[in-house]
Design a protein around this motif. Structure first.
Motif, short mmCIF file in Angstrom:
data_model
loop_
_atom_site.label_atom_id
_atom_site.label_comp_id
_atom_site.label_asym_id
_atom_site.label_seq_id
_atom_site.Cartn_x
_atom_site.Cartn_y
_atom_site.Cartn_z
N ALA A 103 0.33 -1.30 0.03
CA ALA A 103 -0.25 0.63 -0.10
C ALA A 103 1.23 0.86 0.01
N VAL A 104 1.67 0.83 0.50
CA VAL A 104 3.14 2.47 0.90
C VAL A 104 3.25 2.57 -0.36
N ALA A 105 3.92 1.20 -0.68
CA ALA A 105 4.99 1.62 -2.62
C ALA A 105 3.39 2.20 -3.76
N ALA A 106 2.71 1.47 -3.29
CA ALA A 106 0.98 1.83 -4.59
C ALA A 106 1.38 3.96 -4.08
N ALA A 107 0.67 4.12 -2.99
CA ALA A 107 0.95 5.93 -2.84
C ALA A 107 2.56 6.61 -3.05
N LEU A 108 3.16 6.18 -3.06
CA LEU A 108 4.38 7.02 -3.72
C LEU A 108 5.25 6.54 -5.08
N GLY A 109 3.87 5.30 -5.94
CA GLY A 109 4.16 5.32 -7.21
C GLY A 109 5.07 4.72 -7.29
N VAL A 110 5.91 3.85 -6.51
CA VAL A 110 7.31 3.35 -6.35
C VAL A 110 7.00 2.29 -7.48
N GLY A 111 5.75 1.16 -7.30
CA GLY A 111 5.47 0.00 -8.05
C GLY A 111 5.11 -0.83 -7.20
N GLN A 112 5.30 -2.30 -6.91
CA GLN A 112 4.51 -3.15 -6.06
C GLN A 112 6.05 -3.83 -5.78
N ILE A 113 6.55 -4.20 -4.79
CA ILE A 113 7.60 -4.89 -4.61
C ILE A 113 7.59 -5.94 -4.03
N VAL A 114 8.16 -7.10 -4.95
CA VAL A 114 8.10 -7.91 -4.73
C VAL A 114 9.69 -9.09 -4.65
N ARG A 115 9.26 -9.40 -3.04
CA ARG A 115 10.25 -10.37 -2.33
C ARG A 115 10.84 -11.47 -3.31
N ILE A 116 11.73 -11.71 -3.09
CA ILE A 116 12.03 -13.13 -3.87
C ILE A 116 13.65 -13.82 -2.92
N ASP A 117 13.65 -15.07 -2.70
CA ASP A 117 14.91 -15.60 -2.41
C ASP A 117 15.30 -16.22 -3.67
N VAL A 118 16.45 -16.11 -4.32
CA VAL A 118 17.31 -16.61 -5.04
C VAL A 118 18.11 -18.16 -4.52
N TRP A 119 18.49 -19.16 -4.93
CA TRP A 119 19.39 -19.77 -4.25
C TRP A 119 20.64 -20.42 -5.12
N GLY A 120 21.43 -21.31 -5.10
CA GLY A 120 22.35 -22.16 -6.31
C GLY A 120 23.17 -20.43 -6.42
N HIS A 121 23.75 -19.75 -5.68
CA HIS A 121 24.04 -18.66 -6.19
C HIS A 121 25.40 -18.69 -7.17
N LEU A 122 26.09 -19.51 -7.31
CA LEU A 122 27.14 -19.77 -8.13
C LEU A 122 26.57 -19.91 -9.80
N TYR A 123 25.34 -20.45 -9.74
CA TYR A 123 24.82 -20.14 -10.80
C TYR A 123 24.35 -19.05 -11.60
N ALA A 124 24.40 -18.30 -10.79
CA ALA A 124 23.61 -17.37 -11.67
C ALA A 124 22.46 -17.02 -11.42
N PRO A 125 21.60 -17.42 -10.57
CA PRO A 125 20.61 -17.10 -10.97
C PRO A 125 19.63 -16.17 -11.38
N MET A 126 19.89 -14.82 -10.44
CA MET A 126 19.27 -13.80 -10.98
C MET A 126 19.17 -13.06 -12.66
N ARG A 127 20.28 -14.45 -13.38
CA ARG A 127 20.36 -13.46 -14.62
C ARG A 127 18.87 -14.25 -15.86
N THR A 128 18.37 -15.16 -15.21
CA THR A 128 17.23 -15.75 -15.89
C THR A 128 16.04 -15.16 -15.34
#
Length: 343
Positions: A103-128
């Motif tokens: 709700a705060v993000a929407a009021a500030l107009g910064v877009g909704q936040i999605v919290r995401i946990d990734v693992w397998g860090h050596l394999y660079a999951p965030m590139r996908t």
């Protein structure tokens, strides 16, 4: 008929009374935040420190919340623990905090936040993940600290994160009960060896070719389900593991030991690859299965949008190509192939 109408009137009255009782509670998110911190630590002092307040102030907030709800949320004798009411309240309390943040993000107009946990860090999951969300517009991802799938599963079930991304496999004792997953990418893996390795001159390798080499595992093997399954399936009996000290350490270990190999996604970047060979594995080609995971009882408002992003990226980049006569997957990944991720 009169009896049925009487039952209906009774249920209507009960529902109205319940609605009045629930609607009469004005839930203060500061009190909810105090509850969640205490539920996580089961220690008033540690929870107060986390919230940068005094233990006395925290205790007053919890007492105020219990008074508003007219239930006890914690047992305080013989150690702090949740009551049955507290256990029922905890997941909804976490969702209330997440909704407040949105709700705060929407009021500030910064877009909704999605919290995401990734693992397998050596394999660079965030590139996908980045390739899947690049065309979705103003979605703000907040990466979490997960080190492996068990810790990400716990964070999802606690409500500490909205999504997980990595390789998902069954956890012992049903520790992943209540979680859903969607397979989004099957990535071929190569064999990575030193330039001095006996197989370094090969253009491609079969899994059986690696049986006389030592599989180097960049963490405790008990935590690396994919590498363990590969070694068991193809008879690689020589295995060594060590602490996960990062990608540079892994590269240096392989570069300086001509008896070792490791497996690494074909599309993932290897830093400073001088002195290394990355060789495709064929007949069959091992595939690393990347999945999105979430808690079944709490679907983030942007979950369907994100899943569409992964599906579109998968179609254009052929992320879900799989031929059983050509490729290999651990047995635990096969069930995901029949799911909606293929569509």
């Amino acid at each position: 008929m009169r009896r049925w109408r009487g039952q209906q009137r009774s249920r209507t009255a009960d529902n109205a009374a319940l609605s009045h009782m629930v609607g009469g509670v004005d839930l203060d998110l500061a009190l909810v935040r105090a509850f969640v911190a205490t539920a996580e630590t089961l220690h008033f002092g540690l929870a107060a420190k986390r919230l940068n307040t005094s233990q006395q102030a925290l205790s007053k907030r919890i007492a105020r919340l219990e008074s508003l709800l007219a239930v006890r949320l914690f047992e305080r004798e013989g150690g702090t623990r949740l009551t049955e009411a507290g256990e029922r309240f905890e997941p909804a309390a976490r969702e209330a905090l997440a909704a407040g943040e949105r709700a705060v993000a929407a009021a500030l107009g910064v877009g909704q936040i999605v919290r995401i946990d990734v693992w397998g860090h050596l394999y660079a999951p965030m590139r996908t993940v980045a390739q899947a969300v690049e065309a979705l517009g103003a979605i703000r991802l907040e990466p979490g600290p997960a080190r492996d799938w068990p810790s990400a599963a716990e964070a999802l079930l606690r409500g500490d994160t909205d999504l997980g991304f990595g390789r998902v496999h069954p956890l012992p004792g049903g520790r992943d009960a209540g979680l859903a997953r969607r397979l989004v990418r099957l990535e071929p893996v190569d064999a990575v060896v030193s330039a001095a390795h006996a197989l370094a001159g090969a253009d491609q390798l079969r899994p059986a070719d690696l049986r006389d080499s030592t599989l180097w595992c960049p963490a405790e093997l008990t935590r690396l389900d994919f590498l363990r399954c590969f070694a068991d399936e193809f008879g690689v009996t020589r295995r060594e593991d060590g602490p996960n000290l990062g990608l540079d350490h892994l590269v240096q270990r392989i570069r300086t030991d001509a008896t070792c190999f490791t497996l690494f996604p074909a599309d993932a970047p290897l830093p400073g690859d001088a002195g290394l060979r990355s060789i495709p594995i064929v007949a069959p080609t091992p595939l690393y299965a990347w999945s999105v995971a979430w808690r079944e009882s709490h679907r983030h408002p942007l979950l369907d949008t994100l899943l569409r992003g992964f599906a579109e990226a998968g179609r254009t980049r052929r992320w879900l190509d799989y031929a059983p006569e050509r490729d290999w997957l651990p047995e635990s990944d096969h069930a995901a192939l029949a799911g909606p991720a293929r569509g």
